[in-house]
Design an enzyme around this catalytic site. Structure first.
Site, PDB file in Angstrom:
ATOM      1  N   HIS A  35       0.863  -1.179   0.000  1.00 43.80           N
ATOM      2  CA  HIS A  35       0.000   0.000   0.000  1.00 43.80           C
ATOM      3  C   HIS A  35       0.901   1.232   0.000  1.00 43.80           C
ATOM      4  O   HIS A  35       2.144   1.102  -0.057  1.00 43.80           O
ATOM      5  CB  HIS A  35      -0.951  -0.027   1.195  1.00 43.80           C
ATOM      6  CG  HIS A  35      -0.272  -0.287   2.514  1.00 43.80           C
ATOM      7  ND1 HIS A  35       0.666   0.559   3.047  1.00 43.80           N
ATOM      8  CD2 HIS A  35      -0.369  -1.336   3.386  1.00 43.80           C
ATOM      9  CE1 HIS A  35       1.087   0.076   4.205  1.00 43.80           C
ATOM     10  NE2 HIS A  35       0.485  -1.089   4.431  1.00 43.80           N
ATOM     11  N   ASP A  36       0.301   2.406   0.091  1.00 41.16           N
ATOM     12  CA  ASP A  36       1.085   3.640  -0.013  1.00 41.16           C
ATOM     13  C   ASP A  36       2.141   3.775   1.092  1.00 41.16           C
ATOM     14  O   ASP A  36       3.140   4.481   0.914  1.00 41.16           O
ATOM     15  CB  ASP A  36       0.154   4.862   0.019  1.00 41.16           C
ATOM     16  CG  ASP A  36      -0.523   5.078  -1.337  1.00 41.16           C
ATOM     17  OD1 ASP A  36      -0.134   4.402  -2.313  1.00 41.16           O
ATOM     18  OD2 ASP A  36      -1.426   5.933  -1.410  1.00 41.16           O
ATOM     19  N   HIS A  38       4.056   1.296   2.184  1.00 37.74           N
ATOM     20  CA  HIS A  38       5.239   0.641   1.614  1.00 37.74           C
ATOM     21  C   HIS A  38       5.884   1.511   0.535  1.00 37.74           C
ATOM     22  O   HIS A  38       7.109   1.626   0.462  1.00 37.74           O
ATOM     23  CB  HIS A  38       4.855  -0.708   0.998  1.00 37.74           C
ATOM     24  CG  HIS A  38       4.297  -1.699   1.970  1.00 37.74           C
ATOM     25  ND1 HIS A  38       2.968  -2.044   1.981  1.00 37.74           N
ATOM     26  CD2 HIS A  38       4.885  -2.424   2.954  1.00 37.74           C
ATOM     27  CE1 HIS A  38       2.755  -2.952   2.929  1.00 37.74           C
ATOM     28  NE2 HIS A  38       3.903  -3.198   3.532  1.00 37.74           N
ATOM     29  N   GLN A  62       7.057 -15.423  12.124  1.00 39.60           N
ATOM     30  CA  GLN A  62       6.674 -14.289  12.961  1.00 39.60           C
ATOM     31  C   GLN A  62       5.181 -14.253  13.241  1.00 39.60           C
ATOM     32  O   GLN A  62       4.697 -13.337  13.883  1.00 39.60           O
ATOM     33  CB  GLN A  62       7.158 -12.973  12.353  1.00 39.60           C
ATOM     34  CG  GLN A  62       6.389 -12.478  11.150  1.00 39.60           C
ATOM     35  CD  GLN A  62       7.059 -11.259  10.535  1.00 39.60           C
ATOM     36  OE1 GLN A  62       8.112 -11.354   9.925  1.00 39.60           O
ATOM     37  NE2 GLN A  62       6.465 -10.092  10.708  1.00 39.60           N
ATOM     38  N   GLU A 149       7.293   3.528  10.777  1.00 43.06           N
ATOM     39  CA  GLU A 149       7.032   3.753  12.192  1.00 43.06           C
ATOM     40  C   GLU A 149       5.693   3.156  12.625  1.00 43.06           C
ATOM     41  O   GLU A 149       5.433   3.048  13.823  1.00 43.06           O
ATOM     42  CB  GLU A 149       7.065   5.258  12.490  1.00 43.06           C
ATOM     43  CG  GLU A 149       8.460   5.846  12.326  1.00 43.06           C
ATOM     44  CD  GLU A 149       8.555   7.312  12.687  1.00 43.06           C
ATOM     45  OE1 GLU A 149       9.674   7.811  12.797  1.00 43.06           O
ATOM     46  OE2 GLU A 149       7.492   7.954  12.853  1.00 43.06           O
ATOM     47  N   GLN A 154       8.545  -2.977  16.442  1.00 38.90           N
ATOM     48  CA  GLN A 154       9.383  -3.732  15.508  1.00 38.90           C
ATOM     49  C   GLN A 154      10.602  -2.900  15.099  1.00 38.90           C
ATOM     50  O   GLN A 154      11.730  -3.402  15.052  1.00 38.90           O
ATOM     51  CB  GLN A 154       8.577  -4.112  14.265  1.00 38.90           C
ATOM     52  CG  GLN A 154       9.415  -4.638  13.106  1.00 38.90           C
ATOM     53  CD  GLN A 154       8.548  -5.014  11.931  1.00 38.90           C
ATOM     54  OE1 GLN A 154       7.958  -6.082  11.916  1.00 38.90           O
ATOM     55  NE2 GLN A 154       8.453  -4.148  10.930  1.00 38.90           N
ATOM     56  N   SER A 187      -1.649  -3.680   5.802  1.00 45.40           N
ATOM     57  CA  SER A 187      -2.153  -4.748   4.937  1.00 45.40           C
ATOM     58  C   SER A 187      -3.384  -5.394   5.543  1.00 45.40           C
ATOM     59  O   SER A 187      -4.254  -5.890   4.833  1.00 45.40           O
ATOM     60  CB  SER A 187      -1.054  -5.787   4.715  1.00 45.40           C
ATOM     61  OG  SER A 187       0.098  -5.160   4.177  1.00 45.40           O
ATOM     62  N   ARG A 188      -3.452  -5.388   6.869  1.00 46.73           N
ATOM     63  CA  ARG A 188      -4.589  -6.044   7.530  1.00 46.73           C
ATOM     64  C   ARG A 188      -5.892  -5.235   7.379  1.00 46.73           C
ATOM     65  O   ARG A 188      -6.975  -5.785   7.584  1.00 46.73           O
ATOM     66  CB  ARG A 188      -4.284  -6.297   9.003  1.00 46.73           C
ATOM     67  CG  ARG A 188      -3.243  -7.406   9.212  1.00 46.73           C
ATOM     68  CD  ARG A 188      -3.091  -7.766  10.679  1.00 46.73           C
ATOM     69  NE  ARG A 188      -2.111  -8.837  10.874  1.00 46.73           N
ATOM     70  CZ  ARG A 188      -0.786  -8.650  10.943  1.00 46.73           C
ATOM     71  NH1 ARG A 188      -0.299  -7.433  10.849  1.00 46.73           N
ATOM     72  NH2 ARG A 188       0.024  -9.668  11.120  1.00 46.73           N
TER      73      ARG A 188
END
EC number: 6.3.2.1
Lengths: 278, 278
Positions: A35-36, A38, A62, A149, A154, A187-188
């Site tokens: 998506h944007d 990324h 993971q 961020e 992570q 993504s979710r």
């Protein structure tokens, strides 16, 4: 024209040529479903580096929750199409069988920062992240690595790993990218119903409001209680955590150090996370 | 003329120049107390590489026994003198405070091969080895790394780690170097009394004899029982392990795969290890 590379040996041949030419190499690790957010990482990498590798690997190690792994969007063709206008040099899509062949028994673990919040709610998650990120660094031998961020904890785990293990890569954090209503791109989000997607706008509204109140000197516990009530009142929940933490260590927030307000909340059977500066 | 380098930043400046020049870089990780075994690794590296880094770091994290760590020989000036005739490019002697600063919480772990034998008798040892070796690889960015077969299980742990984590380094095993009486050279041999040093020649004699008998089809259990009795009869002991194992996995020896006979035995308050091919 982005070259799709599936094997480590082929990737090494390409990057070896780049290194011989003295090129600065950037990597953007992703699990696809681009998506944007990324794309902003890819653009940041392209602004700084001579060569950019986008990696697409849905890392089974993971996912603490098999259902989450099964339902994670798998959209390689769409990802390649979304990426096409940016002309990254390589889209590296390794095969799980090459990443984790039988007998793969090595791992990277990061203590401390990986323990609370996501670490507490997703046992093993950050071991899987640290291990695959270390492997991607080793496979790409990138000079710089770009992380959003949005996945704040992570990002801190990766930074800690890189510093502790003296990895020869510079971690570059990039701001979260948000939809017009403020929801952090993820993504979710694809898995939300239209109604739930509308509800989800409450998340950033509540987070930014709470961060503003805390920054203005409001009582932390009272502000967080009210924020939690507001989320639940809007039909979101359960709230797994809503916490003010030290921005680097994810331990207790300390006076005079950067703080971050972090949230994990369920909505429509999807677990969403977000965070904002305080 | 070997340049002594103590800081990671200085090391990176040097190796960056080498990489730009296209030099092949070899690393020989050591804990100092250098002997001809180490020098054979340096010579092997020099025969294959354009540049050679010898590292000297007595890694506290791989000592499960504080007394062993306290008694480990610390002989940097002598090491530099022994190394001088070979003219390695760099002797890297990092400071423990830079390797493990406060808040260092990351580690590399290798399952499977690190479990039995040394792993069982020295809990945490191979986690410490894997972590520091990964760090040395990251700090030196060497293309090849030279390890002695004397520490056979360590060599297999490092190979497994490199393969699993896709580290961009080639591990080169080098044969054990032995004194004229057959004892494998080891920094810990320095701690033996003259009388114990003479007794220690029994170790390789018994190992090679047992390996020969097993290779000739002798009953493994009977051969190992006799070998153990011979060691103890010569005043050595206790024997921590004397075992025929798969040469790569250190699991049970398998027909049709390489096997290794490995030993750990105490003598004069010093724990000695050795191994031979079968």
């Amino acid at each position: 024209m982005t070259q799709i590379v599936r094997g480590v040996a082929q990737l090494r041949r390409i990057t070896q040529g780049w290194r011989r030419a003295g090129d600065l190499v950037g990597v953007v690790p992703t699990m696809g479903a681009l998506h944007d957010g990324h794309l902003s990482l890819v653009r940041a990498a392209q602004a700084e580096c001579d060569r950019v590798i986008v990696t697409l690997f849905i890392n089974p190690r993971q996912f603490n929750n098999p259902e989450d792994f099964a339902k994670y969007p798998r959209t390689e063709a769409a990802d390649a199409a979304i990426l096409a206008p940016l002309s990254a040099d390589v889209l590296f899509v390794p095969d799980a069988a090459e990443i984790y062949p039988p007998g793969h028994v090595s791992a990277v673990t990061v203590g401390g920062v990986s323990g609370p919040l996501e670490g507490a709610h997703r046992p093993g998650h950050f071991d899987g992240v640290a291990t695959v990120v270390a492997m991607l660094f080793n496979m790409t031998q990138a000079d710089r690595a770009y992380f959003g961020e949005k996945d704040w904890q992570q990002l801190q785990v990766v930074r800690r790993m890189v510093a502790d293990l003296q990895m020869p890569v510079q971690v570059v954090p990039c701001p979260s990218v948000r939809d017009p209503d403020g929801l952090a791109m993820s993504s979710r989000n694809q898995r939300l119903s239209a109604a739930a997607r509308a509800q989800a706008a409450t998340i950033p509204a509540v987070l930014f409001d709470a961060a503003g109140r805390i920054g203005a000197g409001g009582d932390v516990a009272q502000v967080l209680d009210a924020a939690r009530a507001r989320l639940e009142g809007a039909g979101l929940g359960p709230v797994e955590y809503l916490a003010l933490r030290d921005a680097e260590t994810l331990g207790e927030a300390q006076p005079g150090r950067g703080a971050r307000l972090l949230l994990a909340v369920w909505l429509d059977g999807v677990r969403l996370i977000d965070n904002v500066a305080v």
